[in-house]
Design a protein around this motif. Structure first.
Motif, mmCIF file in Angstrom:
data_model
loop_
_atom_site.group_PDB
_atom_site.id
_atom_site.type_symbol
_atom_site.label_atom_id
_atom_site.label_comp_id
_atom_site.label_asym_id
_atom_site.label_seq_id
_atom_site.Cartn_x
_atom_site.Cartn_y
_atom_site.Cartn_z
ATOM 1 N N PHE A 166 -60.477 68.836 49.165
ATOM 2 C CA PHE A 166 -61.790 68.192 49.219
ATOM 3 C C PHE A 166 -61.755 66.856 48.486
ATOM 4 C CE2 PHE A 166 -65.900 67.217 47.374
ATOM 5 C CZ PHE A 166 -66.742 67.303 48.474
ATOM 6 N N THR A 167 -61.110 66.852 47.325
ATOM 7 C CA THR A 167 -61.027 65.622 46.537
ATOM 8 C C THR A 167 -60.286 64.528 47.298
ATOM 9 O OG1 THR A 167 -61.100 66.861 44.461
ATOM 10 C CG2 THR A 167 -60.202 64.627 44.366
ATOM 11 N N ARG A 168 -59.265 64.905 48.044
ATOM 12 C CA ARG A 168 -58.528 63.904 48.819
ATOM 13 C C ARG A 168 -59.407 63.290 49.904
ATOM 14 N NH1 ARG A 168 -52.817 64.977 50.945
ATOM 15 N NH2 ARG A 168 -53.045 62.739 51.174
ATOM 16 N N ILE A 185 -61.954 76.575 63.005
ATOM 17 C CA ILE A 185 -63.189 77.069 62.396
ATOM 18 C C ILE A 185 -63.013 78.441 61.749
ATOM 19 C CG2 ILE A 185 -64.111 78.150 64.488
ATOM 20 C CD1 ILE A 185 -66.101 76.049 61.921
ATOM 21 N N GLU A 186 -62.185 79.316 62.331
ATOM 22 C CA GLU A 186 -62.015 80.647 61.741
ATOM 23 C C GLU A 186 -61.215 80.587 60.446
ATOM 24 O OE1 GLU A 186 -63.696 83.274 62.630
ATOM 25 O OE2 GLU A 186 -64.622 81.986 64.147
ATOM 26 N N VAL A 187 -60.273 79.659 60.356
ATOM 27 C CA VAL A 187 -59.556 79.467 59.093
ATOM 28 C C VAL A 187 -60.513 78.903 58.043
ATOM 29 C CG1 VAL A 187 -57.673 78.260 57.927
ATOM 30 C CG2 VAL A 187 -57.333 79.154 60.227
ATOM 31 N N VAL A 188 -61.357 77.959 58.447
ATOM 32 C CA VAL A 188 -62.346 77.400 57.521
ATOM 33 C C VAL A 188 -63.296 78.498 57.043
ATOM 34 C CG1 VAL A 188 -64.245 75.751 57.272
ATOM 35 C CG2 VAL A 188 -62.196 75.110 58.559
ATOM 36 N N ARG A 189 -63.666 79.400 57.941
ATOM 37 C CA ARG A 189 -64.537 80.516 57.564
ATOM 38 C C ARG A 189 -63.866 81.377 56.480
ATOM 39 N NH1 ARG A 189 -68.533 81.652 60.637
ATOM 40 N NH2 ARG A 189 -67.498 80.891 62.526
ATOM 41 N N LEU A 190 -62.569 81.599 56.647
ATOM 42 C CA LEU A 190 -61.827 82.376 55.654
ATOM 43 C C LEU A 190 -61.755 81.630 54.323
ATOM 44 C CD1 LEU A 190 -60.060 84.776 54.830
ATOM 45 C CD2 LEU A 190 -58.105 83.606 55.895
ATOM 46 N N ILE A 191 -61.526 80.332 54.381
ATOM 47 C CA ILE A 191 -61.484 79.528 53.154
ATOM 48 C C ILE A 191 -62.798 79.649 52.393
ATOM 49 C CG2 ILE A 191 -61.436 77.156 52.274
ATOM 50 C CD1 ILE A 191 -59.401 76.542 54.529
ATOM 51 N N TYR A 192 -63.910 79.562 53.107
ATOM 52 C CA TYR A 192 -65.218 79.686 52.460
ATOM 53 C C TYR A 192 -65.378 81.057 51.810
ATOM 54 C CZ TYR A 192 -67.804 75.407 53.454
ATOM 55 O OH TYR A 192 -68.272 74.124 53.435
ATOM 56 N N ALA A 193 -64.933 82.103 52.508
ATOM 57 C CA ALA A 193 -65.058 83.458 51.963
ATOM 58 C C ALA A 193 -64.222 83.617 50.697
ATOM 59 C CB ALA A 193 -64.632 84.481 53.010
ATOM 60 N N ILE A 194 -63.022 83.044 50.711
ATOM 61 C CA ILE A 194 -62.148 83.141 49.541
ATOM 62 C C ILE A 194 -62.698 82.304 48.387
ATOM 63 C CG2 ILE A 194 -59.850 82.582 48.643
ATOM 64 C CD1 ILE A 194 -59.791 84.999 50.463
ATOM 65 N N TYR A 195 -63.189 81.118 48.703
ATOM 66 C CA TYR A 195 -63.626 80.182 47.664
ATOM 67 C C TYR A 195 -64.945 80.618 47.023
ATOM 68 C CZ TYR A 195 -64.593 75.719 45.349
ATOM 69 O OH TYR A 195 -64.858 74.752 44.418
ATOM 70 N N TYR A 196 -65.905 81.010 47.863
ATOM 71 C CA TYR A 196 -67.239 81.312 47.351
ATOM 72 C C TYR A 196 -67.473 82.804 47.102
ATOM 73 C CZ TYR A 196 -68.546 76.514 48.509
ATOM 74 O OH TYR A 196 -68.616 75.148 48.567
ATOM 75 N N GLU A 237 -49.243 81.272 55.549
ATOM 76 C CA GLU A 237 -48.911 80.583 56.799
ATOM 77 C C GLU A 237 -50.176 80.092 57.494
ATOM 78 O OE1 GLU A 237 -46.591 78.912 59.774
ATOM 79 O OE2 GLU A 237 -46.022 79.728 57.814
ATOM 80 N N LEU A 238 -51.230 80.909 57.485
ATOM 81 C CA LEU A 238 -52.507 80.483 58.061
ATOM 82 C C LEU A 238 -53.033 79.242 57.352
ATOM 83 C CD1 LEU A 238 -54.261 83.950 58.486
ATOM 84 C CD2 LEU A 238 -53.735 82.360 60.349
ATOM 85 N N MET A 239 -52.986 79.261 56.028
ATOM 86 C CA MET A 239 -53.497 78.137 55.252
ATOM 87 C C MET A 239 -52.608 76.907 55.408
ATOM 88 S SD MET A 239 -56.290 79.062 53.848
ATOM 89 C CE MET A 239 -56.967 80.553 54.551
ATOM 90 N N ASN A 240 -51.311 77.105 55.275
ATOM 91 C CA ASN A 240 -50.395 75.964 55.317
ATOM 92 C C ASN A 240 -50.401 75.277 56.678
ATOM 93 O OD1 ASN A 240 -49.640 76.395 52.666
ATOM 94 N ND2 ASN A 240 -47.861 77.647 53.192
ATOM 95 N N GLY A 241 -50.544 76.069 57.749
ATOM 96 C CA GLY A 241 -50.599 75.467 59.075
ATOM 97 C C GLY A 241 -51.800 74.559 59.233
ATOM 98 N N SER A 242 -52.952 75.022 58.768
ATOM 99 C CA SER A 242 -54.169 74.214 58.875
ATOM 100 C C SER A 242 -54.114 72.999 57.960
ATOM 101 C CB SER A 242 -55.396 75.068 58.535
ATOM 102 O OG SER A 242 -55.565 76.087 59.489
ATOM 103 N N HIS A 246 -53.246 82.041 45.261
ATOM 104 C CA HIS A 246 -54.071 80.899 44.872
ATOM 105 C C HIS A 246 -53.697 79.647 45.659
ATOM 106 C CE1 HIS A 246 -56.383 78.092 42.492
ATOM 107 N NE2 HIS A 246 -55.296 77.355 42.329
ATOM 108 N N ILE A 247 -54.721 78.977 46.161
ATOM 109 C CA ILE A 247 -54.565 77.665 46.783
ATOM 110 C C ILE A 247 -55.640 76.770 46.188
ATOM 111 C CG2 ILE A 247 -54.771 76.331 48.926
ATOM 112 C CD1 ILE A 247 -53.682 78.737 50.419
ATOM 113 N N ASN A 248 -55.267 75.583 45.803
ATOM 114 C CA ASN A 248 -56.215 74.659 45.180
ATOM 115 C C ASN A 248 -57.028 73.954 46.271
ATOM 116 O OD1 ASN A 248 -57.643 72.893 43.602
ATOM 117 N ND2 ASN A 248 -55.864 71.863 42.727
ATOM 118 N N PHE A 249 -58.059 74.645 46.769
ATOM 119 C CA PHE A 249 -58.890 74.078 47.826
ATOM 120 C C PHE A 249 -59.605 72.811 47.357
ATOM 121 C CE2 PHE A 249 -59.125 78.734 49.028
ATOM 122 C CZ PHE A 249 -58.243 78.618 50.088
#
Length: 212
Positions: free
Chosen positions: A131-133, A105-116, A63-68, A124-127
């Motif tokens: 970016f490609t879009r 920004i806090e959701v983006v911070r989480l995305i970075y932590a998950i991705y890197y 829900e956090l990811m889909n909302g953003s 799994h979410i195809n981050f």
């Protein structure tokens, strides 16, 4: 939770409290280490309430990811309605993306932590697809500018990567430094330097210093 025990529809902002608590714990402890028990305690609710609204911890994360990403899709769709020359639309698009990033920004911070970061067992979410879009949107605008004669002939892929690199630099400043050393206005000035160098003499296309 029985029918009689079901909470009123989002009574007292329960959904928002759960999402806020989950995001804070995912960022501070990591997705894997944050427990349902800690999330409900921080939210002031019980486990059945979390299960009622989101099903489980994975549902909260999604829900956090889909909302953003829904906001991202909405912003991306606006690019087709923007008026003006290509350089102005690139400026507007990058400013719009940076504003969206700063608002989430806090959701983006989480995305970075998950991705890197190391694997945490998050759904799994195809981050890379998002970016490609963004990159493809900028690439299409650059090709349009070259095709119309607004921009000098160049490798459109190189130009698109240059533009998105400026956007990424501004975004990572927001993530990594408080206060950020690079803000939206500075990002626009950097874009202006690039686009002025690409503009044809006949087009007179100059990226404005202010956002549209």
């Amino acid at each position: 939770m029985t029918r009689e025990e079901k909470p009123e529809k989002n009574e007292g902002g329960v959904r928002e409290r759960l999402l806020t608590a989950a995001l804070e714990l995912f960022n501070s402890k990591g997705y894997a280490a944050a427990s349902v028990r800690e999330i409900v305690a921080a939210s002031g609710v019980t486990k059945p309430v979390l299960y009622y609204y989101f099903g489980n911890k994975e549902g909260l994360y999604l829900e956090l990811m889909n909302g953003s990403f829904a906001e991202f899709e909405s912003s991306l769709s606006q690019i087709t309605t923007l008026q003006g020359c290509v350089t102005e639309r690139i400026n507007h698009f990058c400013a719009m993306m940076l504003d969206l990033i700063m608002e989430n920004i806090e959701v983006v911070r989480l995305i970075y932590a998950i991705y890197y970061g190391p694997p945490q067992g998050a759904p799994h979410i195809n981050f890379d697809a998002y970016f490609t879009r963004m990159l493809d949107t900028i690439h299409d605008l650059v090709r349009e500018g070259i095709g119309s004669g607004e921009l000098r002939p160049n490798d459109s892929t190189d130009v698109a990567w240059t533009v998105i690199s400026i956007l990424n630099t501004a975004m990572e400043e927001q993530l990594c430094h408080t206060p950020a050393r690079l803000d939206g206005e500075q990002m626009v000035r950097m874009l202006r330097l690039v686009m002025e160098g690409l503009a044809t003499k006949s087009s007179g296309a100059v990226l404005g210093a202010s956002r549209l």
